[in-house]
Motif scaffolding. Structure first.
Motif, PDB file in Angstrom:
ATOM      1  N   TRP A   1       1.012  -1.156  -0.029  1.00 54.95           N
ATOM      2  CA  TRP A   1       0.110   0.023  -0.134  1.00 54.95           C
ATOM      3  C   TRP A   1       0.891   1.137  -0.013  1.00 54.95           C
ATOM      4  N   LEU A   2       2.053   0.956   0.736  1.00 58.32           N
ATOM      5  CA  LEU A   2       2.941   2.432   0.802  1.00 58.32           C
ATOM      6  C   LEU A   2       3.617   2.715  -0.479  1.00 58.32           C
ATOM      7  N   ASP A   3       3.833   1.642  -1.215  1.00 57.39           N
ATOM      8  CA  ASP A   3       4.508   1.723  -2.503  1.00 57.39           C
ATOM      9  C   ASP A   3       3.668   2.204  -3.536  1.00 57.39           C
ATOM     10  N   GLU A   4       2.394   1.765  -3.519  1.00 60.79           N
ATOM     11  CA  GLU A   4       1.111   2.667  -4.330  1.00 60.79           C
ATOM     12  C   GLU A   4       1.118   3.998  -4.129  1.00 60.79           C
ATOM     13  N   ALA A   5       1.064   4.311  -2.757  1.00 59.29           N
ATOM     14  CA  ALA A   5       1.050   5.836  -2.349  1.00 59.29           C
ATOM     15  C   ALA A   5       2.116   6.611  -2.828  1.00 59.29           C
ATOM     16  N   HIS A   6       3.279   5.986  -2.826  1.00 52.50           N
ATOM     17  CA  HIS A   6       4.481   6.707  -3.424  1.00 52.50           C
ATOM     18  C   HIS A   6       4.278   6.995  -4.809  1.00 52.50           C
ATOM     19  N   THR A   7       3.950   5.997  -5.614  1.00 52.68           N
ATOM     20  CA  THR A   7       3.645   5.793  -6.873  1.00 52.68           C
ATOM     21  C   THR A   7       2.749   7.148  -7.182  1.00 52.68           C
ATOM     22  N   LEU A   8       1.534   7.093  -6.485  1.00 49.70           N
ATOM     23  CA  LEU A   8       0.650   8.333  -6.771  1.00 49.70           C
ATOM     24  C   LEU A   8       0.803   9.528  -6.171  1.00 49.70           C
ATOM     25  N   GLY A   9       2.069   9.853  -5.638  1.00 56.98           N
ATOM     26  CA  GLY A   9       2.545  10.902  -4.874  1.00 56.98           C
ATOM     27  C   GLY A   9       1.814  11.241  -3.763  1.00 56.98           C
ATOM     28  N   VAL A  10       1.154  10.309  -2.974  1.00 54.44           N
ATOM     29  CA  VAL A  10       0.551  10.474  -1.413  1.00 54.44           C
ATOM     30  C   VAL A  10       1.780  10.735  -0.467  1.00 54.44           C
ATOM     31  N   LEU A  11       2.599   9.951  -0.682  1.00 52.02           N
ATOM     32  CA  LEU A  11       3.731   9.938   0.286  1.00 52.02           C
ATOM     33  C   LEU A  11       5.213  10.318  -0.584  1.00 52.02           C
ATOM     34  N   SER A  12       6.048  10.859   0.186  1.00 47.45           N
ATOM     35  CA  SER A  12       7.356  10.924  -0.452  1.00 47.45           C
ATOM     36  C   SER A  12       8.129   9.752  -0.401  1.00 47.45           C
ATOM     37  N   SER A  13       9.525   9.520  -0.971  1.00 48.00           N
ATOM     38  CA  SER A  13      10.318   8.447  -0.306  1.00 48.00           C
ATOM     39  C   SER A  13      10.713   8.346   0.940  1.00 48.00           C
ATOM     40  N   ALA A  14      11.019   9.679   1.450  1.00 48.05           N
ATOM     41  CA  ALA A  14      11.364   9.833   2.970  1.00 48.05           C
ATOM     42  C   ALA A  14      10.078   9.217   3.691  1.00 48.05           C
ATOM     43  N   GLN A  15       8.944   9.922   3.292  1.00 43.23           N
ATOM     44  CA  GLN A  15       7.974   9.353   4.155  1.00 43.23           C
ATOM     45  C   GLN A  15       7.531   8.062   4.266  1.00 43.23           C
ATOM     46  N   VAL A  16       7.822   7.314   3.127  1.00 45.89           N
ATOM     47  CA  VAL A  16       7.465   5.876   3.058  1.00 45.89           C
ATOM     48  C   VAL A  16       8.517   5.041   3.926  1.00 45.89           C
ATOM     49  N   VAL A  17       9.662   5.450   3.882  1.00 50.69           N
ATOM     50  CA  VAL A  17      10.691   4.859   4.483  1.00 50.69           C
ATOM     51  C   VAL A  17      10.470   4.912   6.041  1.00 50.69           C
ATOM     52  N   ASP A  18       9.994   6.272   6.546  1.00 48.84           N
ATOM     53  CA  ASP A  18       9.725   6.470   7.852  1.00 48.84           C
ATOM     54  C   ASP A  18       8.444   5.706   8.254  1.00 48.84           C
ATOM     55  N   ALA A  19       7.371   5.597   7.356  1.00 51.97           N
ATOM     56  CA  ALA A  19       6.277   4.672   7.756  1.00 51.97           C
ATOM     57  C   ALA A  19       6.569   3.365   7.915  1.00 51.97           C
ATOM     58  N   VAL A  20       7.472   2.699   7.116  1.00 51.13           N
ATOM     59  CA  VAL A  20       7.727   1.310   7.071  1.00 51.13           C
ATOM     60  C   VAL A  20       8.497   0.990   8.476  1.00 51.13           C
ATOM     61  N   HIS A  21       9.204   1.881   9.064  1.00 53.65           N
ATOM     62  CA  HIS A  21       9.898   1.572  10.018  1.00 53.65           C
ATOM     63  C   HIS A  21       8.835   1.788  11.563  1.00 53.65           C
ATOM     64  N   LEU A  22       7.929   2.962  11.333  1.00 55.00           N
ATOM     65  CA  LEU A  22       7.109   3.088  12.227  1.00 55.00           C
ATOM     66  C   LEU A  22       5.923   2.014  12.425  1.00 55.00           C
ATOM     67  N   ILE A  23       5.574   1.644  11.256  1.00 56.43           N
ATOM     68  CA  ILE A  23       4.488   0.476  11.497  1.00 56.43           C
ATOM     69  C   ILE A  23       5.081  -0.978  11.807  1.00 56.43           C
ATOM     70  N   ALA A  24       6.172  -0.807  11.536  1.00 60.09           N
ATOM     71  CA  ALA A  24       6.770  -2.319  12.196  1.00 60.09           C
ATOM     72  C   ALA A  24       6.952  -2.347  13.576  1.00 60.09           C
TER      73      ALA A  24
END
Length: 333
Positions: A156-179
């Motif tokens: 889902w986060l990868d799709e959000a990045h593709t669509l411009g909903v989240l930046s690359s940095a926001q995706v990386v932060d979200a992955v660590h936070l969600i874990a």
């Protein structure tokens, strides 16, 4: 609209309308009306179920609301029931929608952070609800706050990045936070006490300050939750106007905890685990907002943008709770 409200007044046995109704939620698909009748002032709520799951939730919510009314919890009275079928507190309208009526009372909503005297009332009220809340014998899944695996979130986060909903940095932060969040939630659930049907939406819009003291509104989101987790989640949400950016007001927390304990609430451990309920609910909601932001639940571009903003805010709040949970938990002693 007049004919619709007249029909609802008759359906709910409220007598004859004594004046024009006011739609309190114009543009909402589930309008709410303020209307005066020969039997008094009322708020009439309407609802079209979003899915089959609503029926069980409505019955559970009614079980808590009826118990709270019987226990004398400060809340609006309901219209006397009229003969006929009902789902919980809701009467079928004949077109797939439902309606219900409550006595309308005057007042204003509090600002956040809550003043200590209002926070104390919230704590005591949650304790009173806990005392009469029906138990829920089922597993955590009964709460409706599902957890999702790391691979699901990554997709889902990868799709959000593709669509411009989240930046690359926001995706990386979200992955660590969600874990981190998944680990905390799973650990808390594994050790949780029993579930009860609780209010789950004690927010400023659902507290009304009246000349006779505060009143608790809107039991329609009631459902299973752990009592201590429910209390802690509300105490902190009501102590900061923007949890995640603004530090909660310690006075508000202290007053709420004191009111809860003095009211007989069964306080759990003053540990980070106390935030599990809030983390689980917010993480589940963040997933829902992410799906909406990516266009998977319909809506227009403006709706997708609002959901994207809400999702980023949810992640910020979740990150703040994780960072501060150890320190904040000491306030619960």
């Amino acid at each position: 609209m007049v004919l619709q409200v007249d029909h609802l007044v008759e359906l709910l046995g409220l007598g004859s309308a004594a004046g024009p109704a006011t739609n309190l939620k114009p543009g909402d698909p589930n309008p709410v009306f303020a209307v005066d009748t020969e039997r008094g002032p009322w708020v009439i709520k309407t609802l079209r179920p979003a899915g089959p799951w609503w029926f069980d939730r409505a019955r559970r919510a009614a079980s808590l609301e009826q118990a709270a009314l019987a226990a004398g919890v400060a809340m609006p009275g309901v219209a006397p029931t009229v003969p006929g079928e009902r789902i919980g507190m809701w009467t079928p309208n004949g077109d797939g929608s439902f309606a219900r009526a409550l006595i309308r009372i005057d007042g204003s909503h509090p600002t956040v952070p809550l003043a200590p005297e209002v926070s104390r009332w919230v704590g005591a009220t949650l304790a009173a609800l806990e005392a009469v809340a029906p138990p829920v014998p089922g597993a955590w899944e009964e709460t409706g706050y599902p957890t999702y695996s790391a691979p699901e979130w990554a997709e889902w986060l990868d799709e959000a990045h593709t669509l411009g909903v989240l930046s690359s940095a926001q995706v990386v932060d979200a992955v660590h936070l969600i874990a981190d969040l998944n680990e905390r939630v799973e650990s808390g659930i594994a050790r949780r006490p029993g579930l009860k049907v609780l209010h789950r939406d004690v927010s400023p819009v659902n507290v009304l300050l009246t000349e006779n003291g505060p009143q608790l509104l809107d039991f329609d989101s009631a459902g299973p939750q752990v009592p201590w987790w429910e209390a802690v989640g509300h105490f902190f949400a009501l102590a900061s106007p923007d949890l995640g950016r603004i530090e909660p007001d310690r006075r508000s927390i202290d007053a709420a905890v004191a009111g809860y304990r003095d009211g007989g609430g069964e306080a759990g451990p003053a540990e980070p685990e106390a935030f599990t309920g809030r983390l689980a609910a917010d993480l589940s909601y963040a997933a829902f907002l992410l799906w909406n932001a990516c266009g998977h639940r319909g809506g227009d571009a403006a709706w997708h943008l609002r959901c994207a903003h809400g999702m980023r805010k949810s992640l910020r709040t979740l990150s703040s709770i994780c960072t501060s949970a150890q320190r904040w938990s000491t306030w619960l002693r």
